[in-house]
Scaffold this motif. Structure first.
Motif: not given
Length: 525
Positions: A248-261, A378-387, A397-398, A418-420
């Motif tokens: 599990x990887x936490x972030x300030x939103x799903x788009x933030x993880x897309x950008x990081x990827x 192993x090449x899978x990244x799943x994005x999720x959101x609390x929205x 929050x994602x 850190x996330x707020x």
């Protein structure tokens, strides 16, 4: 079984049963609305279901739920006895009360925190007797109450008041074929005083009471925040999805993880990213900021993602393939099995990014979510959101689910910001408030079925959806429909930004909003 566990099971059972009862009530109310003079049997049916809900709430000592059900029940009892008339205004009040009762049931553990006067006051005001003291005094003195205040009523009125109303009122109240209400008359009929947003896909239940309480509490104690709650949230998410915490990887939103990827996997100026036309505009923005080109392939039938074409187009310079599931803006749901096959056919270095920000509304979710294939791909990244399902659209929050090795690499490569704690605290409260989450899912799925059916009956082309919105086209021009719906008080979502000017989407709302939306569409079409 411990006492706490027994209480949780009992509460869950109550919420599930109550949602079913409220759904049954809504079906009856819809039929009652279609009739100029609803039958006494319909009123009695709603009253009976409501009494059952009230008694269940009383057994669990859910005081506010019991009181609201009691207030609605008293009004229905007056309707049944012909003491008050069930007109449009009262029907709007009753349906709105049931929607608010749905919100309270969805927050059952915190139901006593609600100010129920907001719900009960309109009912009480409407059900007050309109007779004057002079009219009611003879009834008090009489040994047997008379059905009418006048001593010599006309036989027709005294013997069969119901039949007379049926004969006289039904023809008068039936609208003439093709006749439309003006925007002012429509708004007045349904009590629409401000614009109803059916464009943003927001949670129809609003926000969980547990979340709002948590945010208030944190705001009052923000000087003492610690960041340890992030680990608690990560642990909770891992438990919910039955995956290792390291995945599990936490972030300030799903788009933030897309950008990081994309920043960590794509070579600027050399690599590219694959997706498909009419997709999320933000994907292009993120790819451009990462220095890579996003290639959009043509869609398939019913705007379905072109999985085969994506596989055959991918090569050694394809850094990632992005899939939105359910799709945006069509709502099309892709079975997980098909995506898992696709993941195995992509080049080894190509990451499959599956954006599952509204996957909870797919039914059944396990048939569409890729979570069960996390270890096999192993090449899978799943994005999720609390929205959407958790109602935290206003809280950034994602999180993402991926193999532990990649998650560790991503964690070590990101900025140490850190996330707020406010966002984390809200996420924790939402994750632990199961009754609100499951009530949201049930409300969306049931509402989606009704809206799809209603639009089809009006001659619209409706695209199959597994999300919390529906894409459709109408028999009239989209611009004209959008403008006329806006006049009636409804804001829909035009799809110009997606390159689909002839289509639009409607968010699934609560029972009242879905009902009014379909009524507005019928008034126009």
């Amino acid at each position: 079984m411990t006492a706490d566990l027994q209480e949780d099971v009992a509460l869950q059972h109550f919420v599930e049963q109550s949602l079913d009862k409220l759904d049954q009530i809504e079906n009856v109310l819809i039929e009652m609305e279609k009739s100029s003079f609803p039958s006494a049997a319909s009123v009695a049916q709603v009253y009976g279901i409501l009494v059952s809900l009230k008694e269940s709430a009383s057994l669990l000592e859910l005081t506010n739920i019991s009181r609201v059900a009691d207030k609605i029940g008293k009004v229905l009892d007056q309707v049944f006895k012909n003491e008050i008339e069930l007109n449009n205004d009262l029907l709007n009040i009753i349906i709105d009360s049931f929607d608010k009762l749905n919100e309270i049931v969805s927050n059952a553990t915190l139901s006593d925190d609600f100010d129920i006067r907001i719900i009960t006051l309109p009912l009480e005001m409407y059900s007050k007797p309109t007779a004057t003291p002079a009219e009611t005094e003879p009834q008090k003195k009489a040994e047997k109450p008379s059905p009418a205040p006048k001593p010599e009523p006309e036989p027709e009125t005294a013997e069969a008041p119901v039949e007379k109303i049926q004969e006289n009122e039904i023809p008068a109240e039936k609208p003439k074929p093709g006749k439309k209400l003006s925007p002012a008359a429509f708004r007045k009929k349904y009590g629409i005083k401000k614009e109803i947003d059916l464009a943003s896909n927001s949670n129809p239940l609003g926000v969980s009471k547990a979340v709002s309480n948590a945010i208030v509490n944190m705001a009052n104690n923000c000087s003492a925040f610690e960041n340890g709650s992030a680990d608690s949230l990560k642990f909770g998410l891992a438990k919910q999805h039955d995956v290792p915490e390291e995945c599990v990887l936490m972030a300030g939103g799903a788009v933030e993880i897309l950008d990081l990827t994309l920043r960590l996997t794509a070579i600027p100026g050399v690599d590219h990213v694959l997706s498909y036309e009419y997709g999320m505009p933000e994907y292009s923005s993120v790819a451009a900021l990462c220095g890579v080109e996003l290639l959009r392939l043509p869609r398939g039938r019913n705007y379905s993602p072109p999985l085969d074409h994506l596989v055959t187009t991918a090569n050694e310079n394809t850094a990632a393939v992005i899939i939105t599931n359910p799709d945006e803006p069509s709502g099309y749901g892709l079975p997980a099995e098909e995506l898992a096959t696709m993941a195995n056919l992509l080049p080894k270095r190509t990451i499959l990014i599956v954006d599952e920000r509204s996957i909870e509304f797919s039914w059944p979710e396990d048939d569409y979510s890729m979570v069960n294939f996390l270890e096999k791909a192993p090449n899978l990244v799943i994005l999720r959101s609390f929205s959407w399902s958790f109602g935290l659209r206003g809280v950034r929050l994602g999180y993402a689910l991926m193999n532990s090795e990649r998650a560790r690499e991503f964690e070590e490569s990101r900025l140490p910001t850190p996330i707020s704690p406010l966002n984390i605290g809200a996420g924790l409260a939402a994750l632990n408030h199961n009754e609100f989450y499951y009530s949201t899912i049930a409300l969306i799925i049931r509402g989606r079925e009704r809206v799809e059916k209603g639009l089809e009956e009006l001659g619209c082309t409706v695209y199959p959806s597994q999300s919390n919105f529906i894409m459709f086209s109408a028999p009239i021009a989209t611009k004209k429909l959008y403008a006329e719906m806006l006049d009636l008080g409804f804001k829909l979502r035009k799809l110009d930004d997606f390159g689909l000017p002839d289509l639009m989407t409607v968010s699934i709302g609560n029972n009242s909003r879905n009902r009014m939306f379909l009524a507005a569409m019928k008034n126009i079409l």
